[in-house]
Each structure stands twice: as structure tokens, then as C-alpha cells.
Design a protein around this motif. Structure first.
Motif, mmCIF file in Angstrom:
data_model
loop_
_atom_site.group_PDB
_atom_site.id
_atom_site.type_symbol
_atom_site.label_atom_id
_atom_site.label_comp_id
_atom_site.label_asym_id
_atom_site.label_seq_id
_atom_site.Cartn_x
_atom_site.Cartn_y
_atom_site.Cartn_z
ATOM 1 N N MET A 119 0.816 -1.211 0.000
ATOM 2 C CA MET A 119 0.000 0.000 0.000
ATOM 3 C C MET A 119 0.849 1.260 0.000
ATOM 4 O O MET A 119 0.470 2.283 -0.554
ATOM 5 C CB MET A 119 -0.912 0.018 1.228
ATOM 6 C CG MET A 119 -2.055 -0.966 1.192
ATOM 7 S SD MET A 119 -3.287 -0.581 2.463
ATOM 8 C CE MET A 119 -2.292 -0.605 3.945
ATOM 9 N N VAL A 125 -4.627 -1.955 -1.042
ATOM 10 C CA VAL A 125 -5.609 -1.399 -0.099
ATOM 11 C C VAL A 125 -6.768 -2.390 0.046
ATOM 12 O O VAL A 125 -7.270 -2.629 1.148
ATOM 13 C CB VAL A 125 -6.111 -0.027 -0.579
ATOM 14 C CG1 VAL A 125 -7.234 0.473 0.318
ATOM 15 C CG2 VAL A 125 -4.963 0.977 -0.600
ATOM 16 N N THR A 169 -7.714 -4.198 3.535
ATOM 17 C CA THR A 169 -8.976 -3.871 4.188
ATOM 18 C C THR A 169 -10.007 -4.987 4.089
ATOM 19 O O THR A 169 -10.896 -5.086 4.944
ATOM 20 C CB THR A 169 -9.584 -2.582 3.592
ATOM 21 O OG1 THR A 169 -9.780 -2.767 2.181
ATOM 22 C CG2 THR A 169 -8.665 -1.394 3.834
#
Length: 406
Positions: A58, A354, A358
Motif C-alpha cells: 500500500m 488497499v 482492508t
């Protein structure tokens, strides 16, 4: 014939290095229940541990692309394998959750070095007529690693602790190094002068200003947020449903392995000129539908329901593979004029990681809030819808690309 064989050995070696790197991601899910018990992790903390390996991706995808421009892609690939060795070794010796999470970040840095640079190395060292094949096989590396990692971990944990398995995997990290040294041509010597860094930074800046890598990376993230959450927690889901022994890992491994099958099957479709938008939208529709069937239906109350649920999640994984395969093939040609191909992959890697980071945390939070995994489809269907909308911007006409081999 000899140069072709040598080039085939080069891209096959890069794929092997990618599989070894991804094994460090997929050694964790089958070991997660044991790690939770040993270290006292909550479900949400376990989700963060699953995603922690993506932190480097990321934050540093573009930095790695700059490093490759300056130091050379092969050198960075070898450095990535060394970091994977170091991180897995540290994880095997860790005694607290904090140290284990830090070791996962180190493994993530190694994984990043290998996977950001691999598509560019494949493009450089593969004959044009075999590029779609090579990219299709490369896109299967995650599925292959998922199958091998989950099965091997499930079997290994029957006889050794997870700490010992981490040490074994540290040694596995070193296996591709002699093959890389033998089959992947050395990096070109650095050009003289002091402006190389500025020139590389300029190429990266041109790439970052182009909208296409941002769109492609976000579409990719709409896939990774779903796939990492579902497949990463699948052994835990099976255990919660009463499946015991090695079977949670084995069943999850088959689901992950089918992702590799789907990636390889996508390559001939690209070769025949099936538009990227068709492949992407079709895959997102399938992922949304099959995830709805997997999680929204109370299969425990249906005779033979476990088999139907397994079939649904297997299709989720296999059909979804068309998304990374298509986007990686686009990425190798996506750099704007004067831009940098490694920067395209680096930027896309930052964006789709990401999703990798997540996804498990979102799924764990939903499961904690609702008392089970039945609400997972809220996340998967939502991101599938966003992916479809963004895929409408990725037609070959707008990008000026043809993914079919000429």
C-alpha cells in the motif's frame, strides 16, 4: 530455438519466484486458528494480521518502481526473496502478536519487490507471440500459491507447530535464487551520469499523472478486497461450521487453486481478442452472484447444502480470476508515452493492496457485528457493483490498447 527456450526459462523462473513469494501470504490462513489460540487474538485482530502483509504494498509500490529503475529489476527480485527469508525467520522466532505483525510487514516488503517487478521482467524476457500465455500463467501465481500454501500448511500443522512451519518457509524462500541467477539475464549496467534518478522520477511522474493506471488499480482493488477476505477467512468459516482436521485447509486450498485454473483459462480468451471490458464485467457479475449464494443462503439447513456452498465459493474464485489476468495483461502496456512500466505496476499494486489489507478487516467486522459470516455478501456484492461501473471506463477504444496478440 535455443533463445526461445532460454526466454521461456526466464519467465517461468519469474513465475516460480512469484509463487514462492505468495506462499508467505497463504501459509497464514490455515494456521490462523492456532495463532489466535496461542497469542490470544480477536477475530478483528486476526483480520488485521491477514492484511498486514499488504502494508508495504500500500505504501511503497511507486518507491519500488523507482528502485527498480535505478538498481535493476533482477537485483530487486533477489532482494525481495532475501527479505521474505528474513521476515519468515523472524516470524518463526516471534513470541508476541506485535513481533509477528512486524515480521509480516517485512515479508510484505519482500513480496512487493518480487511481484511489482515480475510483470515487467516477463514482458522483457518473453517472445511477443507467447506473451499472453506468460501473463496468463503469471496471473495464476496467487491461485497456485493459495492451493499449495493452504494444503501444505494444513498437513504440516498436524505434525509441527506454526513457528516451525515459518522457519521451513524461510528456507523455501531461498529456492528461486539460483534459478534467477541462471535463467534471468543480468540487469543492464547503470548509465553513466548523475541524472538517472531525476530521469526515473520524471518517468514515474508522467505515469502517475495518467488516469489509466489509477482506474485499472481501483478495478483491481474491487477484486482483491473480495477475494482476500473470502479465501483468507475460508478455513475459519469452515471451522465455525464444524469442519475439523485438515479439511478446512484442504477445501480452502481447492477454492484457491481454482483461481489459478481460471487465470490460465482466461489467457486464450484474451488471445482471441475478447474485450477487456467483457471479461471484467462478466467476472464481477459472477463474483457477486456466487458470493450471494455462498453467504446469504442458510446452507446448514439444506440437505447436502455444504456441497452447494462449496460449489458456489469455488465458482467465485475461478471466475473472478479473469479480473487480475486481464488487468495484468493491460498493465504491461499501460504506461503513457515517456512513462514507466514498473511505475504502472507499482501504482496499481499500491491501490489493489488497499483491497487486500482492508478486505479481511471488513469481513471480520461484519461477522463480529452480525454474529456470523452471513453478511459477507454485503461487502462482496457492493464492491462487485463498483468494479462494474469502473470497468466501463476500461474499454480498449478509450485506452488505445488491444490485448489480443497481433
Amino acid at each position: 530455438m535455443e533463445p526461445t527456450r532460454h526466454q521461456d526459462a526466464a519467465w517461468a523462473t519469474v513465475v516460480f519466484a512469484g509463487v514462492v513469494a505468495a506462499l508467505h501470504i497463504w501459509k497464514l490462513p490455515a494456521a490462523l486458528p492456532a495463532i489466535q489460540a496461542d497469542l490470544g487474538l480477536s477475530l478483528v485482530a486476526a483480520g488485521l494480521l491477514l492484511g498486514m502483509v499488504q502494508v508495504a504494498g500500500m505504501l511503497a509500490g511507486l518507491a519500488v518502481s523507482l528502485l527498480s529503475e535505478l538498481a535493476g529489476a533482477r537485483r530487486c527480485l533477489l532482494s525481495g526473496l532475501a527479505l521474505l527469508f528474513t521476515g519468515s525467520l523472524a516470524g518463526g522466532l516471534s513470541a508476541t502478536a506485535g513481533v509477528l505483525m512486524a515480521s509480516r510487514v517485512l515479508e510484505g516488503a519482500g513480496f512487493l519487490l518480487v511481484t511489482v517487478l515480475a510483470p515487467g521482467l516477463i514482458r522483457t524476457h518473453t517472445p511477443l507471440r507467447r506473451l499472453n500465455l506468460a501473463v496468463g500463467v503469471w496471473s495464476a501465481y496467487q491461485g497456485i500459491a493459495t492451493f499449495v500454501g493452504l494444503v501444505a500448511t494444513a498437513l504440516a500443522l498436524q505434525v509441527v507447530s506454526w513457528e516451525t512451519w515459518w522457519l521451513v518457509m524461510a528456507a523455501v524462500s531461498l529456492l528461486p535464487i539460483p534459478l534467477v541467477l541462471r535463467h534471468v539475464p543480468p540487469d543492464a549496467p547503470p548509465r553513466p551520469g548523475t541524472g538517472r534518478g531525476r530521469a526515473a522520477a520524471r518517468r514515474i511522474a508522467i505515469t502517475v499523472r495518467s488516469p489509466n493506471p489509477w482506474i485499472a488499480g481501483t478495478v483491481f482493488a474491487c477484486y482483491t478486497v473480495q477475494w482476500m477476505a473470502v479465501v483468507g477467512f475460508l478455513p475459519t468459516v469452515y471451522q465455525a461450521n464444524g469442519v475439523t482436521g485438515i479439511w478446512p485447509g484442504v477445501l480452502s486450498a481447492v477454492v484457491g487453486g481454482l483461481n489459478a485454473v481460471g487465470a490460465i483459462l482466461t489467457a486464450p480468451l484474451m488471445q482471441r481478442g475478447v474485450p477487456a471490458r467483457v471479461l471484467l464485467i462478466g467476472a464481477f457479475v459472477s463474483m457477486g452472484t456466487t458470493s450471494l449464494l455462498t453467504f446469504a443462503v442458510p446452507w446448514q439447513q439444506v440437505p447436502g447444502g455444504a456441497a452447494f456452498q462449496f460449489a458456489a465459493v469455488a465458482l467465485f474464485s475461478m471466475t473472478g480470476a479473469a479480473i487480475p489476468t486481464t488487468l495484468v495483461r493491460l498493465a504491461v502496456d499501460l504506461a503513457p508515452e515517456g512513462g514507466s512500466a514498473p511505475a504502472v505496476m507499482g501504482l496499481m499494486q499500491q491501490i489493489f493492496n488497499v483491497g487486500n489489507f482492508t478486505g479481511p478487516a471488513i469481513a471480520a467486522a461484519l461477522a463480529t457485528a452480525t454474529g456470523g459470516w452471513g453478511a459477507t455478501w454485503w461487502m462482496t456484492c457492493g464492491f462487485a457493483a463498483v468494479g462494474i461501473l469502473l470497468a466501463l471506463l476500461l474499454s480498449e477504444r478509450r485506452l488505445g490498447l488491444k490485448i489480443a496478440q497481433r
